[in-house]
Design a protein around this motif. Structure first.
Motif, PDB file in Angstrom:
ATOM      1  N   ASP A  28       0.798  -1.128   0.213  1.00 45.43           N
ATOM      2  CA  ASP A  28      -0.037  -0.036  -0.013  1.00 45.43           C
ATOM      3  C   ASP A  28       0.951   1.314   0.040  1.00 45.43           C
ATOM      4  N   GLY A  29       0.209   2.512   0.194  1.00 48.34           N
ATOM      5  CA  GLY A  29       1.243   3.638   0.101  1.00 48.34           C
ATOM      6  C   GLY A  29       2.370   3.577   1.271  1.00 48.34           C
ATOM      7  N   ALA A  30       1.940   3.015   2.532  1.00 48.71           N
ATOM      8  CA  ALA A  30       2.801   2.938   3.392  1.00 48.71           C
ATOM      9  C   ALA A  30       4.010   2.264   3.155  1.00 48.71           C
ATOM     10  N   TRP A  31       3.766   1.192   2.422  1.00 53.08           N
ATOM     11  CA  TRP A  31       4.789   0.190   1.879  1.00 53.08           C
ATOM     12  C   TRP A  31       5.735   0.894   1.106  1.00 53.08           C
ATOM     13  N   LEU A  32       4.956   1.581  -0.068  1.00 48.81           N
ATOM     14  CA  LEU A  32       5.817   2.337  -0.903  1.00 48.81           C
ATOM     15  C   LEU A  32       6.904   3.209  -0.328  1.00 48.81           C
ATOM     16  N   GLY A  33       6.257   3.993   0.598  1.00 52.96           N
ATOM     17  CA  GLY A  33       7.070   5.016   1.457  1.00 52.96           C
ATOM     18  C   GLY A  33       8.203   4.485   2.098  1.00 52.96           C
ATOM     19  N   VAL A  70       9.605   1.129   1.563  1.00 54.67           N
ATOM     20  CA  VAL A  70      10.534   0.312   0.660  1.00 54.67           C
ATOM     21  C   VAL A  70      11.556   1.184  -0.119  1.00 54.67           C
ATOM     22  N   PHE A  71      10.824   2.359  -0.462  1.00 54.60           N
ATOM     23  CA  PHE A  71      11.593   3.212  -1.618  1.00 54.60           C
ATOM     24  C   PHE A  71      12.105   4.390  -1.002  1.00 54.60           C
ATOM     25  N   ALA A  72      12.275   4.713   0.190  1.00 54.95           N
ATOM     26  CA  ALA A  72      12.687   5.950   0.924  1.00 54.95           C
ATOM     27  C   ALA A  72      14.096   5.659   1.310  1.00 54.95           C
ATOM     28  N   ASP A  73      14.717   6.555   1.482  1.00 60.00           N
ATOM     29  CA  ASP A  73      16.120   6.551   2.145  1.00 60.00           C
ATOM     30  C   ASP A  73      16.045   5.820   3.657  1.00 60.00           C
ATOM     31  N   PRO A  74      16.572   4.689   3.657  1.00 56.00           N
ATOM     32  CA  PRO A  74      16.556   4.085   4.955  1.00 56.00           C
ATOM     33  C   PRO A  74      16.632   5.028   6.313  1.00 56.00           C
ATOM     34  N   ALA A  75      17.467   6.134   6.080  1.00 61.81           N
ATOM     35  CA  ALA A  75      17.942   6.765   7.372  1.00 61.81           C
ATOM     36  C   ALA A  75      16.717   7.753   7.495  1.00 61.81           C
ATOM     37  N   THR A  76      15.622   7.765   6.817  1.00 62.06           N
ATOM     38  CA  THR A  76      14.661   8.823   7.046  1.00 62.06           C
ATOM     39  C   THR A  76      13.393   8.236   7.700  1.00 62.06           C
ATOM     40  N   LEU A  77      13.441   6.820   7.801  1.00 65.12           N
ATOM     41  CA  LEU A  77      12.158   6.054   8.265  1.00 65.12           C
ATOM     42  C   LEU A  77      12.030   6.067   9.707  1.00 65.12           C
ATOM     43  N   ASP A  78      10.589   6.116   9.998  1.00 67.14           N
ATOM     44  CA  ASP A  78      10.316   6.194  11.360  1.00 67.14           C
ATOM     45  C   ASP A  78      10.066   4.689  11.835  1.00 67.14           C
ATOM     46  N   ALA A  79       9.807   4.537  13.153  1.00 72.33           N
ATOM     47  CA  ALA A  79       9.668   3.122  13.492  1.00 72.33           C
ATOM     48  C   ALA A  79       8.525   2.173  12.828  1.00 72.33           C
ATOM     49  N   ASP A  80       7.519   2.824  12.355  1.00 68.37           N
ATOM     50  CA  ASP A  80       6.482   2.131  11.795  1.00 68.37           C
ATOM     51  C   ASP A  80       6.985   1.763  10.377  1.00 68.37           C
ATOM     52  N   GLN A  81       7.743   2.678   9.647  1.00 67.54           N
ATOM     53  CA  GLN A  81       8.359   2.215   8.322  1.00 67.54           C
ATOM     54  C   GLN A  81       9.337   1.253   8.346  1.00 67.54           C
ATOM     55  N   GLN A  82      10.356   1.271   9.524  1.00 68.34           N
ATOM     56  CA  GLN A  82      11.472   0.540   9.480  1.00 68.34           C
ATOM     57  C   GLN A  82      10.821  -1.010   9.653  1.00 68.34           C
TER      58      GLN A  82
END
Length: 196
Positions: free
Chosen positions: A51-56, A58-70
């Motif tokens: 979904d949109g959260a997955w896209l955000g 998986v394709f974002a800079d890992p250093a910018t991810l919050d806990a949920d995205q991680q």
């Protein structure tokens, strides 16, 4: 040393024909290569839908991810790492309503990552998971493999090829509702011919 990834998707547990076949395939592979290791992935409890959260994540800079995205990315990476580590994929394909189970489709969606499993080139898409072998254990009650109503086997073969996995073989117990013994006999015959 050969590493095998066994992927099961059936919701039928011990009564599953496809699970029985994946077990026999892995057993045959291990008999031929006693040092082979196996990772088992059971998709039946469910696989997160992309979904949109997955896209955000998986394709974002890992250093910018919050806990949920991680956490989202860690799960996606786990699926991918298991496939990358495998020399042979043994995939259970129970046919549900003429196609692949939702959890198997979700797993494939998790794997379809541009730059990781495929890239687009001037010549078209190119898979990045080359050099792997896949053995698919397909089971169905009413659908014959390759028939007009079989939307499962061709789709799975296409997706594996899209990822670069073109060495794909099928062990099939199809049309079980019309004769379970005959369906299983066809699968056993294919299993006997399967090169380990």
């Amino acid at each position: 040393m050969t590493h095998i990834l066994r992927v099961d998707a059936s919701i039928k547990g011990d009564a599953s024909v496809s699970r029985g076949l994946t077990a026999k395939i892995v057993e045959k592979l291990q008999a031929a290569a006693p040092g082979a290791t196996v990772t088992a992935r059971d998709l039946s409890p469910g696989v997160p839908q992309i979904d949109g959260a997955w896209l955000g994540a998986v394709f974002a800079d890992p250093a910018t991810l919050d806990a949920d995205q991680q956490a989202i990315r860690a799960q996606a990476d786990a699926y991918l790492d298991e496939v990358r580590a495998a020399d042979v994929l043994v995939i259970g394909l129970p046919v549900y309503n003429f196609s692949v189970p939702a959890q198997l489709k979700a797993w494939l969606d998790q794997l379809a990552r541009r730059g990781e499993t495929f890239v687009y080139t001037e010549a078209g898409p190119e898979g990045l998971l080359k050099g792997k072998r896949a053995i698919v254990a397909m089971s169905s009650d009413g659908v014959a493999m390759g028939s007009e109503a079989d939307f499962a086997s061709g789709y799975l073969r296409h997706m594996l090829g899209f990822f670069g996995i073109t060495d794909v073989e099928f062990v099939v117990a199809d049309q079980m509702a019309f004769g379970a013994e005959a369906g299983l006999a066809r699968a056993e015959a294919a299993l006997a011919k399967l090169a380990a």
